[in-house]
Design a protein around this motif. Sequence first.
Motif, PDB file in Angstrom:
ATOM      1  N   ASN A  45       0.824  -1.209   0.000  1.00 59.45           N
ATOM      2  CA  ASN A  45       0.000   0.000   0.000  1.00 59.45           C
ATOM      3  C   ASN A  45       0.861   1.264   0.000  1.00 59.45           C
ATOM      4  O   ASN A  45       0.553   2.239  -0.691  1.00 59.45           O
ATOM      5  N   GLN A  46       1.946   1.252   0.770  1.00 64.05           N
ATOM      6  CA  GLN A  46       2.833   2.409   0.787  1.00 64.05           C
ATOM      7  C   GLN A  46       3.526   2.595  -0.561  1.00 64.05           C
ATOM      8  O   GLN A  46       3.727   3.728  -1.008  1.00 64.05           O
ATOM      9  N   THR A  47       3.890   1.506  -1.211  1.00 61.49           N
ATOM     10  CA  THR A  47       4.502   1.593  -2.537  1.00 61.49           C
ATOM     11  C   THR A  47       3.513   2.191  -3.536  1.00 61.49           C
ATOM     12  O   THR A  47       3.882   3.059  -4.336  1.00 61.49           O
ATOM     13  N   ASP A  48       2.253   1.745  -3.483  1.00 68.25           N
ATOM     14  CA  ASP A  48       1.232   2.318  -4.362  1.00 68.25           C
ATOM     15  C   ASP A  48       1.046   3.808  -4.075  1.00 68.25           C
ATOM     16  O   ASP A  48       0.895   4.609  -5.005  1.00 68.25           O
ATOM     17  N   GLN A  49       1.057   4.194  -2.805  1.00 63.90           N
ATOM     18  CA  GLN A  49       0.898   5.602  -2.454  1.00 63.90           C
ATOM     19  C   GLN A  49       2.042   6.437  -3.012  1.00 63.90           C
ATOM     20  O   GLN A  49       1.829   7.517  -3.555  1.00 63.90           O
ATOM     21  N   MET A  50       3.262   5.938  -2.914  1.00 68.61           N
ATOM     22  CA  MET A  50       4.412   6.665  -3.466  1.00 68.61           C
ATOM     23  C   MET A  50       4.312   6.783  -4.982  1.00 68.61           C
ATOM     24  O   MET A  50       4.630   7.828  -5.558  1.00 68.61           O
ATOM     25  N   ARG A  51       3.872   5.728  -5.633  1.00 74.56           N
ATOM     26  CA  ARG A  51       3.707   5.785  -7.094  1.00 74.56           C
ATOM     27  C   ARG A  51       2.627   6.783  -7.478  1.00 74.56           C
ATOM     28  O   ARG A  51       2.765   7.527  -8.456  1.00 74.56           O
ATOM     29  N   ILE A  52       1.535   6.814  -6.731  1.00 72.89           N
ATOM     30  CA  ILE A  52       0.457   7.772  -7.010  1.00 72.89           C
ATOM     31  C   ILE A  52       0.966   9.202  -6.848  1.00 72.89           C
ATOM     32  O   ILE A  52       0.711  10.068  -7.691  1.00 72.89           O
ATOM     33  N   GLU A  53       1.696   9.468  -5.771  1.00 68.10           N
ATOM     34  CA  GLU A  53       2.241  10.808  -5.565  1.00 68.10           C
ATOM     35  C   GLU A  53       3.228  11.181  -6.665  1.00 68.10           C
ATOM     36  O   GLU A  53       3.259  12.326  -7.124  1.00 68.10           O
ATOM     37  N   THR A 108      -2.522   3.398 -11.310  1.00 66.38           N
ATOM     38  CA  THR A 108      -1.183   2.805 -11.357  1.00 66.38           C
ATOM     39  C   THR A 108      -1.222   1.491 -12.125  1.00 66.38           C
ATOM     40  O   THR A 108      -2.288   0.980 -12.460  1.00 66.38           O
ATOM     41  N   ALA A 112      -4.335   0.436  -8.762  1.00 66.47           N
ATOM     42  CA  ALA A 112      -4.748   1.331  -7.683  1.00 66.47           C
ATOM     43  C   ALA A 112      -5.172   2.652  -8.326  1.00 66.47           C
ATOM     44  O   ALA A 112      -4.510   3.143  -9.237  1.00 66.47           O
ATOM     45  N   PHE A 114      -6.761   6.767  -7.812  1.00 68.44           N
ATOM     46  CA  PHE A 114      -6.807   7.892  -6.891  1.00 68.44           C
ATOM     47  C   PHE A 114      -7.295   9.110  -7.665  1.00 68.44           C
ATOM     48  O   PHE A 114      -6.891   9.340  -8.801  1.00 68.44           O
TER      49      PHE A 114
END
Length: 123
Positions: A45-53, A108, A112, A114
């Motif tokens: 989940n943190q990896t997906d969040q970093m990719r989204i950002e 992504t 994922a 957003f």
Amino acid sequence: MKKQLSFTSNNGFILPYVLFVIAIALITITASINMYQNEIQITNNQTDQMRIETLLQMARTTFKEDILLGKEMNSNPVYYKFPYGNVQLDYIVLDDEKEYHLFFNITTDSEATFTITNKLLLE
């Protein structure tokens, strides 16, 4: 003759205590495995969040550069394809092409998604 206790024998502790120790060991191992699986999910989940950002910043910067270079924006929404995923960017011009209201829809490679809004001021 000495009375023998019910939980011991001549050879030492008997089955109930051995079973209790084994049960505690199995519970500890099972809990550790579940915690490890949860940590893997949190990391994903943190990896997906970093990719989204990252995709958000890349799309915003690309859009800003396109506007500043005078590239004609014929379509609304604008689509960007990046290594980590795709971004759909809808925009509204607010003030003489100096202020834009941006609507990002980010997807992504791991599916994922957003959605976020952002304001862009050109100087």
